[in-house]
Design a protein around this motif. Structure first.
Motif, PDB file in Angstrom:
ATOM      1  N   UNK A 146       0.853  -1.188   0.000  1.00 22.12           N
ATOM      2  CA  UNK A 146       0.000   0.000   0.000  1.00 22.12           C
ATOM      3  C   UNK A 146       0.884   1.232   0.000  1.00 22.12           C
ATOM      4  N   UNK A 147       0.611   2.160  -0.912  1.00 21.29           N
ATOM      5  CA  UNK A 147       1.409   3.384  -0.975  1.00 21.29           C
ATOM      6  C   UNK A 147       2.820   3.163  -1.458  1.00 21.29           C
ATOM      7  N   UNK A 148       3.056   2.090  -2.221  1.00 17.62           N
ATOM      8  CA  UNK A 148       4.405   1.772  -2.669  1.00 17.62           C
ATOM      9  C   UNK A 148       5.050   2.910  -3.441  1.00 17.62           C
ATOM     10  N   UNK A 149       6.289   3.239  -3.069  1.00 22.65           N
ATOM     11  CA  UNK A 149       7.026   4.324  -3.706  1.00 22.65           C
ATOM     12  C   UNK A 149       8.493   3.923  -3.838  1.00 22.65           C
ATOM     13  N   UNK A 150       9.082   4.207  -4.998  1.00 26.03           N
ATOM     14  CA  UNK A 150      10.503   3.930  -5.225  1.00 26.03           C
ATOM     15  C   UNK A 150      11.227   5.246  -5.488  1.00 26.03           C
ATOM     16  N   UNK A 151      12.348   5.434  -4.807  1.00 25.99           N
ATOM     17  CA  UNK A 151      13.207   6.595  -5.029  1.00 25.99           C
ATOM     18  C   UNK A 151      14.591   6.067  -5.374  1.00 25.99           C
ATOM     19  N   UNK A 152      15.154   6.505  -6.483  1.00 21.44           N
ATOM     20  CA  UNK A 152      16.454   6.018  -6.930  1.00 21.44           C
ATOM     21  C   UNK A 152      17.397   7.184  -7.204  1.00 21.44           C
ATOM     22  N   UNK A 153      18.685   6.949  -6.989  1.00 18.59           N
ATOM     23  CA  UNK A 153      19.691   7.979  -7.231  1.00 18.59           C
ATOM     24  C   UNK A 153      21.047   7.472  -6.791  1.00 18.59           C
ATOM     25  N   UNK A 154      21.848   8.362  -6.234  1.00 14.64           N
ATOM     26  CA  UNK A 154      23.167   8.009  -5.724  1.00 14.64           C
ATOM     27  C   UNK A 154      23.267   8.401  -4.262  1.00 14.64           C
ATOM     28  N   UNK A 155      24.216   7.823  -3.575  1.00 13.53           N
ATOM     29  CA  UNK A 155      24.472   8.233  -2.197  1.00 13.53           C
ATOM     30  C   UNK A 155      24.983   9.666  -2.206  1.00 13.53           C
ATOM     31  N   UNK A 156      24.808  10.396  -1.105  1.00 14.64           N
ATOM     32  CA  UNK A 156      25.258  11.792  -1.072  1.00 14.64           C
ATOM     33  C   UNK A 156      26.727  11.970  -1.444  1.00 14.64           C
ATOM     34  N   UNK A 157      27.588  10.975  -1.135  1.00 15.10           N
ATOM     35  CA  UNK A 157      29.001  11.088  -1.480  1.00 15.10           C
ATOM     36  C   UNK A 157      29.304  10.564  -2.882  1.00 15.10           C
ATOM     37  N   UNK A 160      28.114   5.201  -4.430  1.00 14.81           N
ATOM     38  CA  UNK A 160      27.297   4.026  -4.738  1.00 14.81           C
ATOM     39  C   UNK A 160      25.954   4.470  -5.285  1.00 14.81           C
ATOM     40  N   UNK A 161      25.317   3.574  -6.019  1.00 11.65           N
ATOM     41  CA  UNK A 161      23.946   3.795  -6.467  1.00 11.65           C
ATOM     42  C   UNK A 161      23.007   3.328  -5.362  1.00 11.65           C
ATOM     43  N   UNK A 162      21.876   3.994  -5.216  1.00 14.23           N
ATOM     44  CA  UNK A 162      20.933   3.677  -4.147  1.00 14.23           C
ATOM     45  C   UNK A 162      19.506   3.726  -4.695  1.00 14.23           C
ATOM     46  N   UNK A 163      18.748   2.677  -4.413  1.00 11.83           N
ATOM     47  CA  UNK A 163      17.307   2.669  -4.695  1.00 11.83           C
ATOM     48  C   UNK A 163      16.596   2.273  -3.409  1.00 11.83           C
ATOM     49  N   UNK A 164      15.535   2.985  -3.072  1.00 14.19           N
ATOM     50  CA  UNK A 164      14.797   2.699  -1.848  1.00 14.19           C
ATOM     51  C   UNK A 164      13.325   2.481  -2.191  1.00 14.19           C
ATOM     52  N   UNK A 178      18.442  -0.831  -1.815  1.00 12.87           N
ATOM     53  CA  UNK A 178      19.293  -1.597  -2.723  1.00 12.87           C
ATOM     54  C   UNK A 178      20.509  -0.736  -3.059  1.00 12.87           C
ATOM     55  N   UNK A 179      21.700  -1.192  -2.689  1.00 12.46           N
ATOM     56  CA  UNK A 179      22.931  -0.454  -2.958  1.00 12.46           C
ATOM     57  C   UNK A 179      23.764  -1.196  -3.998  1.00 12.46           C
TER      58      UNK A 179
END
Length: 209
Positions: A146-157, A160-164, A178-179
């Motif tokens: 319910x309310x599924x949301x994906x945010x993808x990008x890079x770590x602040x530094x 690494x790639x990051x998807x949440x 997911x890193x």
């Protein structure tokens, strides 16, 4: 036993390499620990037989977490670290998985909510705190939970790639991160597949309200 020990050492090394401690995930859900309701004191001299509602048994969320075999894909096996119950003293659980090549990691955090109606606000708070873990692109809807949301990008530094993936299932908030190596984000279908498996585990394992 030696191979298992070696895998645990590899997992620990990956944690340092990708700077992904499960404790860091705890502080990004944006949720407060719910307080138990106060008990009603007994009245002296009253002999009525009115019974009180029994307290529900605590849910062992570590049993609802996915295992390494649930997320391992062909040619990309993952090793899990021991799960942590009730991170930051909040009802829930978390676990970290690292692939054998030590190039990818998946962390799952489950946090119990007061009730399903708390889901939208909990998701909003969790999404607002994602800037601590990822420099995000626009949030994308997900079919998971319910309310599924994906945010993808890079770590602040940028290391690494990051998807949440964020979603709720019943009275539980799930946060799956997911890193990977820079420029190699997790595939969208992999993110959805892992999320759906975790949503099913919660749906089947959580007690009926």
């Amino acid at each position: 036993m030696k191979r298992k020990h070696a895998r645990c050492v590899a997992a620990a090394a990956m944690v340092a390499a990708v700077a992904l401690g499960t404790t860091a995930c705890d502080h990004e859900s944006g949720l407060d620990t719910s307080k138990p309701a106060a008990s009603v004191p007994a009245l002296p001299g009253v002999t009525t037989t009115t019974s009180t509602k029994p307290k529900a048994a605590a849910v062992d969320y570590t049993r609802l977490l996915l295992q390494a075999g649930d997320i391992s894909a062909t040619g990309d096996a993952y090793v899990d670290q021991p799960p942590t119950p009730n991170p930051d003293s909040r009802p829930g659980a978390e676990v970290l998985f690292v692939n054998e090549e030590q190039t990818k990691a998946v962390s799952i955090l489950l946090v119990a909510l007061d009730n399903p109606a708390s889901g939208p606000s909990a998701l909003a708070e969790a999404q607002a705190s994602l800037q601590k873990a990822v420099t995000p692109g626009p949030p994308q809807p997900s079919i998971v939970g319910t309310g599924g949301t994906v945010v993808a990008g890079n770590s602040p530094d940028g290391k690494k790639s990051v998807s949440v993936l964020l979603f709720t299932e019943g009275s539980t908030l799930a946060r799956i991160e997911f890193d990977g190596l820079p420029g190699q984000p997790a595939a969208a279908d992999f993110v959805t597949n892992v999320g759906q498996k975790q949503a099913i585990a919660l749906r089947v394992g959580l007690p009926t309200p």
